[in-house]
Design an enzyme around this catalytic site. Structure first.
Site, PDB file in Angstrom:
ATOM      1  CG  PHE A   1      -1.919  -1.257   1.343  1.00 17.23           C
ATOM      2  CD1 PHE A   1      -3.091  -0.904   0.633  1.00 17.23           C
ATOM      3  CD2 PHE A   1      -1.762  -1.964   2.135  1.00 17.23           C
ATOM      4  CE1 PHE A   1      -4.205  -1.836   0.654  1.00 17.23           C
ATOM      5  CE2 PHE A   1      -2.608  -3.196   2.145  1.00 17.23           C
ATOM      6  CZ  PHE A   1      -3.835  -3.109   1.473  1.00 17.23           C
ATOM      7  CG  ASP A   2       0.873   6.007  -1.782  1.00 17.43           C
ATOM      8  OD1 ASP A   2       1.837   6.554  -1.347  1.00 17.43           O
ATOM      9  OD2 ASP A   2      -0.041   6.714  -1.824  1.00 17.43           O
ATOM     10  CG  PHE A   3       1.528   6.529   4.770  1.00 16.79           C
ATOM     11  CD1 PHE A   3       0.747   5.573   5.709  1.00 16.79           C
ATOM     12  CD2 PHE A   3       1.625   7.889   5.256  1.00 16.79           C
ATOM     13  CE1 PHE A   3       0.328   5.931   6.943  1.00 16.79           C
ATOM     14  CE2 PHE A   3       1.390   8.092   6.714  1.00 16.79           C
ATOM     15  CZ  PHE A   3       0.865   7.057   7.455  1.00 16.79           C
ATOM     16  CG  ASP A   4       1.021  11.203   2.659  1.00 18.16           C
ATOM     17  OD1 ASP A   4       0.314  11.281   3.804  1.00 18.16           O
ATOM     18  OD2 ASP A   4       2.234  11.372   2.694  1.00 18.16           O
TER      19      ASP A   4
ATOM     20  CB  THR B   1      -2.944   4.875  -0.551  1.00 17.92           C
ATOM     21  OG1 THR B   1      -2.420   5.358  -1.972  1.00 17.92           O
ATOM     22  CG2 THR B   1      -3.567   3.529  -0.684  1.00 17.92           C
TER      23      THR B   1
END
Length: 206
Positions: free
Chosen positions: A8-11, A13
């Site tokens: 997963f991406d963070f910011d 997402t």
């Protein structure tokens, strides 16, 4: 191919933080006498900070660090999207390994409790997204093959390296009217990934 891992991406997402990021960048640029419009910053949220900043200033690292300072001072306003934690916990119950790959600095990530197996930040690699290095690092940490991995992100910068590695690329929309030529699938919310995994496994068994 059975799905054994998710990246997963963070910011934008997992974390509903894009507006805070934009404000932090605008404030950082203004502090150095540069007025960068929001519509130029928004498409680049998720890029390595230095890469974003160097498009507008000659001292990109200084501006990035100031941006991170603004972000940290207001970090309480950033929240995980509603279904993120339950979904991550469900994936763990299913025996699927999880990782976060982000262009965010580790000092920021450490402020959050994220129930994933591995985290790769921009501080852990020599090249950030869209280079494949951080994804390869996460895949190796999970002990899986790229084709056994789903990558979930909210911008093309997240999906391009997934395509290069032959991972399954998934665009999460979070209510936005967006699409990507680099997305194998699109979902509205993070929780929808559970149904997608079931769909892929059913198709694999046919």
């Amino acid at each position: 191919m059975k799905i054994r891992g998710l990246i997963f991406d963070f910011d934008g997402t997992l974390l509903d933080s894009v507006e805070l990021r934009i404000d932090s960048w605008k404030n950082a640029f203004k502090a150095y006498g540069v007025d960068v419009p929001e519509d130029l910053i928004r498409p680049m949220i998720g890029f390595p900070g230095v890469d974003l900043a160097k498009k507008f200033v000659r001292n990109p690292l200084d501006v990035e660090m100031l941006q991170e300072d603004y972000f940290l001072k207001n970090i309480e306003s950033a929240r995980f999207f509603q279904d993120v934690i339950p979904t991550l916990n469900k994936l763990k119950e299913m025996g699927i390994k999880t990782a976060v790959v982000t262009s965010t600095r580790r000092i920021v990530i450490q402020r959050f409790s994220i129930p994933v197996d591995h985290i790769v930040t921009i501080d852990d690699v020599s090249k950030g997204k869209p280079d494949t290095e951080p994804y390869l690092k996460a895949i190796n940490m999970m002990g899986i093959r790229p084709e056994e991995c789903i990558v979930v992100g909210d911008i093309e910068n997240d999906l391009i390296p997934a395509r290069r590695l032959k991972c399954i690329s998934v665009l999460v929309k979070h209510g936005r009217n967006i699409s990507s030529a680099f997305a194998d699938y699109e979902i509205e919310n993070i929780g929808d990934i559970l149904d997608l995994i079931k769909k892929l496994e059913v198709n694999e068994n046919r």
